[in-house]
Structures are given as structure tokens and as C-alpha cells.
Design an enzyme around this catalytic site. Structure first.
Site: not given
Length: 164
Positions: A53, A55, A83, A86
Site C-alpha cells: 500500500h 502508506e 484502510c 495502514c
């Protein structure tokens, strides 16, 4: 242009890199003392990795740059609400502030479904700002998913045509 808009535009540039790969266009930058120290964009399909991801990538890069897992006094700019994974990583990294572009009502954990970032039960809470360049962030995602649905529809028709 204010500081938040400046750095959200940098996050949007990261999202554009994901878009170019056919990934969901999510981008992130981490800022410390008015300098970007970590950048990331969504690469889950490209890397075949659940953890890829925007992040998480940016947190890893920022931690290397500072030589510490604690990212105190850092601000994370992300084009889409984080999410649960993260958001948890942001809290664990002790990031001071998160600035979000668009919200994610189906999976967001920075205020939509849950608010992991500001939960008083944790030993660290994150200051949160929502809606910075929201329209630009949302439009990129909306366009991506419209194109994806159209591509999937064509693929389905072609598959049907060649199997008959």
C-alpha cells in the site's frame, strides 16, 4: 496554495504512478521539517503483495531516512482514507498528523467505518485533517474505476466471443 495542498499534490503525483501501472491510484507522501522524506503509491497487484500500500511504502522509506521507526513530528498526506492495516501502521509509527484527500466509505479506518487514528484507547492518537483536494483525489479514483469496469466488460465480451 497552502502547505497541505502543496503536499497533497505531491501525493497525487504518486497516485498517478499507480494509475499508470493499472493499480488503484492511491498516493502518499510523508513530510518532516517541510521536506518529503517518504513517498509511496499502491503496488499490490504489481508486486503481488498485500502489504504494498502507498502508506506502508512511504512509512518504510521515511523510517530509513530518519533512521528510526518513530515518525514523530511527521505529517502523512494520502489521497484516500487509510484502510485498517495502514491506519494501524500510522499509529504504530507515531506519526503526528494525517491529511486525507477523499474518504473511503467502504473500507476507511480514519473516520468512515472505524477511526483507528483517533482512538483514545491506544497510547498514540493522530491529528487528522480530511478533505484536502478532495475533488481531485475522488475524481482520479472515479475515473480509474469507470475505465476498469469498461475494460472488464470488453474483456468479458471478447472471452465470450472466443469461447463460442
Amino acid at each position: 496554495m497552502d502547505t497541505d495542498e502543496k503536499y497533497m499534490k505531491a501525493a497525487l503525483k504518486q497516485a498517478q504512478k499507480a494509475y499508470a501501472l493499472g493499480e488503484v491510484p492511491i498516493g502518499c507522501v510523508i513530510v518532516y521539517q517541510d521536506k518529503i522524506i517518504g513517498r509511496g503509491y499502491n503496488r499490490r497487484n504489481t508486486d503481488r503483495n498485500t502489504l504494498a500500500h502507498a502508506e506502508i511504502t512511504a512509512i518504510n522509506k521515511a523510517s530509513k531516512k530518519l533512521g528510526d521507526w518513530r515518525l514523530e513530528d511527521c505529517t502523512l498526506y494520502v489521497t484516500l482514507e487509510p484502510c485498517q492495516m495502514c491506519a494501524g501502521a500510522i499509529v504504530q509509527a507515531r506519526i503526528t498528523e494525517v491529511v486525507m484527500g477523499s474518504m473511503n466509505p467502504k473500507a476507511g479506518c480514519g473516520g468512515s467505518i472505524l477511526n483507528i487514528l483517533e482512538m483514545p484507547q491506544f497510547n498514540h492518537q493522530v491529528k487528522v485533517k480530511r478533505g484536502v483536494l478532495e475533488e481531485e483525489c475522488s475524481n482520479m479514483l472515479t475515473t480509474f474505476f469507470k475505465e476498469l469496469r469498461a475494460r472488464n466488460k470488453v474483456d468479458k465480451l471478447l472471452k465470450k466471443q472466443y469461447t463460442n
